[in-house]
Design a protein around this motif. Structure first.
Motif, PDB file in Angstrom:
ATOM      1  N   THR A 169      94.311 -87.955 -28.965  1.00  0.00           N
ATOM      2  CA  THR A 169      93.125 -87.770 -28.137  1.00  0.00           C
ATOM      3  C   THR A 169      91.926 -88.471 -28.763  1.00  0.00           C
ATOM      4  O   THR A 169      91.134 -89.119 -28.067  1.00  0.00           O
ATOM      5  CB  THR A 169      92.818 -86.270 -27.962  1.00  0.00           C
ATOM      6  OG1 THR A 169      93.946 -85.631 -27.352  1.00  0.00           O
ATOM      7  CG2 THR A 169      91.586 -86.055 -27.109  1.00  0.00           C
TER       8      THR A 169
ATOM      9  N   PRO B 203      90.406 -82.313 -31.967  1.00  0.00           N
ATOM     10  CA  PRO B 203      91.597 -82.644 -31.179  1.00  0.00           C
ATOM     11  C   PRO B 203      92.670 -83.365 -31.996  1.00  0.00           C
ATOM     12  O   PRO B 203      92.415 -83.821 -33.114  1.00  0.00           O
ATOM     13  CB  PRO B 203      91.046 -83.573 -30.091  1.00  0.00           C
ATOM     14  CG  PRO B 203      89.576 -83.405 -30.120  1.00  0.00           C
ATOM     15  CD  PRO B 203      89.225 -83.067 -31.520  1.00  0.00           C
TER      16      PRO B 203
ATOM     17  N   TYR C 118      90.274 -80.978 -24.160  1.00  0.00           N
ATOM     18  CA  TYR C 118      90.678 -80.274 -25.387  1.00  0.00           C
ATOM     19  C   TYR C 118      89.649 -79.197 -25.742  1.00  0.00           C
ATOM     20  O   TYR C 118      90.013 -78.039 -26.005  1.00  0.00           O
ATOM     21  CB  TYR C 118      90.811 -81.257 -26.558  1.00  0.00           C
ATOM     22  CG  TYR C 118      91.300 -80.567 -27.819  1.00  0.00           C
ATOM     23  CD1 TYR C 118      92.659 -80.378 -28.051  1.00  0.00           C
ATOM     24  CD2 TYR C 118      90.400 -80.054 -28.748  1.00  0.00           C
ATOM     25  CE1 TYR C 118      93.112 -79.708 -29.184  1.00  0.00           C
ATOM     26  CE2 TYR C 118      90.830 -79.392 -29.880  1.00  0.00           C
ATOM     27  CZ  TYR C 118      92.196 -79.217 -30.092  1.00  0.00           C
ATOM     28  OH  TYR C 118      92.630 -78.541 -31.211  1.00  0.00           O
TER      29      TYR C 118
ATOM     30  N   TYR D  14      91.042 -75.425 -25.893  1.00  0.00           N
ATOM     31  CA  TYR D  14      91.513 -74.913 -27.194  1.00  0.00           C
ATOM     32  C   TYR D  14      90.337 -74.597 -28.110  1.00  0.00           C
ATOM     33  O   TYR D  14      89.277 -75.217 -28.036  1.00  0.00           O
ATOM     34  CB  TYR D  14      92.410 -75.964 -27.873  1.00  0.00           C
ATOM     35  CG  TYR D  14      93.577 -76.413 -27.011  1.00  0.00           C
ATOM     36  CD1 TYR D  14      94.727 -75.639 -26.889  1.00  0.00           C
ATOM     37  CD2 TYR D  14      93.510 -77.614 -26.298  1.00  0.00           C
ATOM     38  CE1 TYR D  14      95.786 -76.048 -26.099  1.00  0.00           C
ATOM     39  CE2 TYR D  14      94.562 -78.040 -25.501  1.00  0.00           C
ATOM     40  CZ  TYR D  14      95.700 -77.245 -25.403  1.00  0.00           C
ATOM     41  OH  TYR D  14      96.747 -77.648 -24.616  1.00  0.00           O
TER      42      TYR D  14
END
Length: 306
Positions: A162, A158, A148, A152
């Protein structure tokens, strides 16, 4: 006033020396010398020590007729007891993670990042503690978290699925207890028990899991901290109040949850089979009975366990 500390000077002892030490304490090893040395070599004296204590008097001398096999039987029973509980707790932990995700992440009023908003928690401090905890997970080495953060840049943290995969059962238990009451009720409905009951059950299983994972003695332990709250629907399955810290109370919790999570689970059969293998001769020499596990009389014949 605390006593004065002294220097530690005890030397390490070989398996042969340790066996001689046990013999001087009254242990009968005449027919089990090879087995005893094998166990001292590959299990270790200090791992076995907590299983010797119930077989000794206050002066740490073994009771009459105690043999090395009695120690090994208690040790092996306890090892298998821990393993059967760890298997169940693993399934329960996974189920609670999924229940939180399927209840809140799918809710339009919550969503995948609901935990970023304090409105979903009991109070602001609980929410701040959670965010601090989530930030601390970043360096946990969890592959999903790393993916993640490598992929991102927003949101900064997250999605809940996650985060939950990287949490310990203790952190999961804390999260559930800190959620807003309405959320806890929605999640609890999946298990058909009151949210206040489930909160104590998760806490009690967290403590149980820690004892199991760190090889603590379980069969006659009384884990009074975080003892599970009785559920009215199955109140008769629990031992009396003074025994609810015993292992059987937590076995009831495990079976109650697994019956909801997977009605086809054979855990109750495995638990019953394990209890039937209790080393009764060793227990008798220790002056102990099945009461040390908190077993309810005739429990194995209850419909709950059939």
């Amino acid at each position: 006033m605390p006593h004065a500390l002294i220097s530690f000077h005890k030397p390490a002892k070989s398996p042969n020396a340790l066996l001689r030490h046990m013999q001087l304490k009254g242990l009968d090893t005449r027919k089990q010398t090879a087995k005893a040395l094998q166990a001292l070599e590959f299990i270790g004296y200090h791992r076995l020590l907590i299983y010797m204590r119930p077989l000794q008097n206050p002066q740490k001398r073994f009771f009459a007729n105690v043999q090395f096999d009695d120690i090994l039987q208690l040790y092996d029973f306890d090892r298998r007891l821990r393993l059967v509980f760890l298997d169940a707790i693993d399934r329960i932990e996974v189920a609670f993670r999924s229940a939180i995700i399927n209840t809140l992440a799918l809710d339009k009023a919550c969503g995948p990042h609901f935990y970023l908003d304090a409105i979903h928690f009991n109070d602001g401090q609980a929410h701040r503690n959670l965010l601090k905890q989530v930030l601390g997970l970043r360096d946990s080495g969890n592959a999903s978290l790393k993916h993640y953060y490598d992929t991102y840049n927003t949101p900064a943290l997250p999605p809940v699925w996650t985060v939950l995969e990287a949490m310990t059962i203790g952190q999961l238990s804390r999260l559930f207890s800190d959620l807003h009451l309405d959320h806890r009720k929605m999640i609890a409905a999946k298990f058909s028990y009151d949210e206040s009951v489930l909160s104590t059950w998760l806490q009690s299983l967290t403590l149980l899991r820690n004892v199991c994972a760190h090889h603590g003695r379980l069969w006659n332990a009384s884990i009074t901290a975080g003892a599970p709250k009785y559920a009215k629907a199955i109140a008769n399955e629990f031992p009396p109040h003074h025994d609810r810290g015993r292992v059987f109370a937590r076995a009831v919790v495990v079976q109650a949850l697994l019956a909801k999570i997977d009605p086809t689970s054979d855990w109750k059969s495995r638990f019953k089979h394990l209890i039937a293998s209790l080393p009764m001769t060793a227990l008798a020499k220790a002056g102990r009975t099945t009461a040390d596990l908190g077993l309810v009389a005739g429990w194995e014949n209850h419909q709950f366990w059939s």
